[in-house]
Design a protein around this motif. Structure first.
Motif, PDB file in Angstrom:
ATOM      1  N   THR A   1       5.200   7.033  -7.131  1.00 22.33           N
ATOM      2  CA  THR A   1       5.648   7.276  -5.830  1.00 22.33           C
ATOM      3  C   THR A   1       5.662   6.262  -4.751  1.00 22.33           C
ATOM      4  N   VAL A   2       6.562   6.379  -3.971  1.00 22.86           N
ATOM      5  CA  VAL A   2       6.783   5.503  -2.756  1.00 22.86           C
ATOM      6  C   VAL A   2       6.581   6.472  -1.458  1.00 22.86           C
ATOM      7  N   GLN A   3       5.873   5.864  -0.407  1.00 17.63           N
ATOM      8  CA  GLN A   3       5.772   6.674   0.778  1.00 17.63           C
ATOM      9  C   GLN A   3       6.266   5.833   1.769  1.00 17.63           C
ATOM     10  N   LEU A   4       7.139   6.425   2.593  1.00 14.75           N
ATOM     11  CA  LEU A   4       7.663   5.612   3.895  1.00 14.75           C
ATOM     12  C   LEU A   4       6.888   6.152   5.002  1.00 14.75           C
ATOM     13  N   ARG A   5       6.063   5.254   5.443  1.00 15.37           N
ATOM     14  CA  ARG A   5       5.385   5.682   6.627  1.00 15.37           C
ATOM     15  C   ARG A   5       6.209   5.529   7.862  1.00 15.37           C
TER      16      ARG A   5
ATOM     17  N   SER B   1       1.029  -1.047   0.043  1.00 17.58           N
ATOM     18  CA  SER B   1       0.129  -0.090  -0.141  1.00 17.58           C
ATOM     19  C   SER B   1       0.821   1.344  -0.086  1.00 17.58           C
ATOM     20  N   ASP B   2       2.226   1.270   0.203  1.00 21.04           N
ATOM     21  CA  ASP B   2       3.098   2.140   0.445  1.00 21.04           C
ATOM     22  C   ASP B   2       3.597   2.805  -1.096  1.00 21.04           C
TER      23      ASP B   2
ATOM     24  N   LYS C   1      15.403  15.985   1.985  1.00 21.76           N
ATOM     25  CA  LYS C   1      13.792  15.384   2.373  1.00 21.76           C
ATOM     26  C   LYS C   1      13.698  13.892   1.414  1.00 21.76           C
ATOM     27  N   ILE C   2      14.600  13.900   0.565  1.00 22.69           N
ATOM     28  CA  ILE C   2      14.651  12.602  -0.066  1.00 22.69           C
ATOM     29  C   ILE C   2      15.205  11.488   0.736  1.00 22.69           C
TER      30      ILE C   2
ATOM     31  N   ARG D   1       7.975  10.133   4.467  1.00 22.87           N
ATOM     32  CA  ARG D   1       8.204  10.937   3.204  1.00 22.87           C
ATOM     33  C   ARG D   1       8.083  10.351   1.978  1.00 22.87           C
ATOM     34  N   LYS D   2       7.893  10.959   1.019  1.00 26.40           N
ATOM     35  CA  LYS D   2       7.565  10.449  -0.340  1.00 26.40           C
ATOM     36  C   LYS D   2       8.556  10.811  -1.470  1.00 26.40           C
TER      37      LYS D   2
END
Length: 402
Positions: A226-230, A218-219, A343-344, A238-239
């Protein structure tokens, strides 16, 4: 039965004789108003008075050592630390592992009030004899120190005083990184899909090992690319936008899986550790080797020629985390603004990012070439200026002669 010798001013405590004891006793109230009694250990009123003043002074600041505090063990304090870790959503598994693996055997049955410099030094000596690095010992004692601090700051206090220790000297942070040629060698020798994908994500975006292991299907959003690290180490999600390489690999990894499934699996099981896979990959790529733990000599075909029968080996070579440093440097080299690069990669502080954006030997060579190029240009400009000056002199002389 208690017999008061003389009534003292209200709030100043009392000194009395206790039936069955030849010593004078004192009574006072702690910062929470609880009545405390203890023997002065002396028959002299002056000694009892001195102890009473000392106890009441500490009671006013909450530093009094009651019988309840004396019974509290280090294990009880550490349980408070684990509760704090859980509340703050920190890595409880790591903190608990440090306790059960090393700290517990030394401190568990020890009363907190008895922990001091001698006990701390004893633990350091024990861990050093086991071959533990100074940095590891510092982290373990920092956990213990935090447990005592939490106990000291709690209301009511569960420990009389916090502990302090002199941190051992640590080696400088590792400055390893992976060049593009080495990355290509790794990808050429990587046959595991999950390892190949992790390799690309770490080298491109500086993802940490822990962040990759907790990544879920789901990330990954293939529609927005995109990939979002929860579950990020710094506590902030961060995405990142995927490259063509990482998108293609991630698509292959998550195909046929549910939203809450792990993105990286071996067969049907989620990948929880890949140290062995990484070591084998680096050895195939010529970026590492297995050595015997006994003699530190290279191991050939799973055997050590110098230590027959020994099967305990260790890997020496490029680390997976080196890709994080490489990603930070590569982003800056590619012209990405440093605020965006941070940010990355997920760096919150500039000093840590600057440490990761390290200078390599190639950078130094490139700098030398730029210096030489600048010097050459400067010399050429000087020569041209001198030629123009000479030409000007000749022209002036020619006009004069006419």
């Amino acid at each position: 039965m208690e017999t008061t010798e003389k009534r003292r001013p209200r709030g100043s405590g009392s000194i009395f004789k206790q039936a069955g004891s030849r010593f004078l006793w004192i009574a006072y109230r702690d910062a929470n108003g609880k009545l405390l009694r203890e023997s002065s250990g002396s028959e002299k009123p002056t000694d009892a008075q001195k102890l009473l003043r000392d106890r009441m002074g500490k009671a006013d600041t909450g530093n009094v050592v009651t019988s309840e505090i004396r019974r509290i063990t280090v294990e009880t304090l550490y349980e408070g630390l684990l509760a704090e870790y859980k509340k703050e959503n920190q890595d409880v598994g790591w903190a608990k592992g440090r306790w059960t693996t090393h700290l517990e055997s030394f401190f568990s049955s020890m009363r907190a009030v008895n922990v001091g410099t001698r006990q701390i030094n004893g633990y350091i000596a024990k861990r050093q004899s086991e071959g533990a690095m100074n940095a590891t010992i510092n982290r373990e004692l920092s956990l213990l120190q935090r447990a005592f601090t939490l106990g000291y700051e709690s209301e009511p206090r569960t420990v009389a005083h916090p502990i302090r220790f002199s941190r051992l000297a640590e080696s400088k942070p590792r400055a390893g990184f992976i060049e593009q040629k080495q990355y290509d060698a790794l990808t050429a020798n990587c046959s595991d899909l999950f390892m190949r994908t992790m390799l690309a994500l770490a080298y491109s975006f500086g993802f940490r090992k822990s962040e990759l292991l907790t990544l879920k299907v789901s990330d990954v959003d293939l529609f927005s690319n995109t990939v979002q690290l929860r579950d990020s180490k710094n506590g902030e999600p961060r995405k990142v936008s995927l490259t063509q390489e990482t998108r293609k690999l991630l698509t292959a990894c998550i195909t046929g899986k549910g939203p809450e499934d792990a993105a990286f699996t071996r067969g049907t099981k989620a990948v929880s550790d890949f140290r062995g896979t990484w070591a084998a990959l680096c050895c195939r790529a010529g970026l590492g080797q297995m050595v015997c733990k006994g003699c530190s000599k290279p191991v050939e075909k799973g055997k050590c020629e110098s230590c027959p029968g020994r099967k305990r080996f260790k890997y020496i070579g490029v680390l997976f985390h080196d890709q994080r440093r490489s990603a930070a440097r590569n982003l800056v080299r590619a012209g990405v603004p440093e605020t965006v690069a941070m940010k990355i990669t997920g760096h919150k502080t500039r000093n840590v990012f600057d440490r990761y954006n390290i200078t390599s030997e190639r950078d130094l060579v490139d700098a030398a070439k730029k210096i030489e190029s600048a010097a050459s240009i400067h010399r050429m400009l000087i020569v041209e200026a001198e030629k123009k000056a000479e030409a000007g002199k000749e022209k002036t002389a020619s006009v004069y002669n006419q």
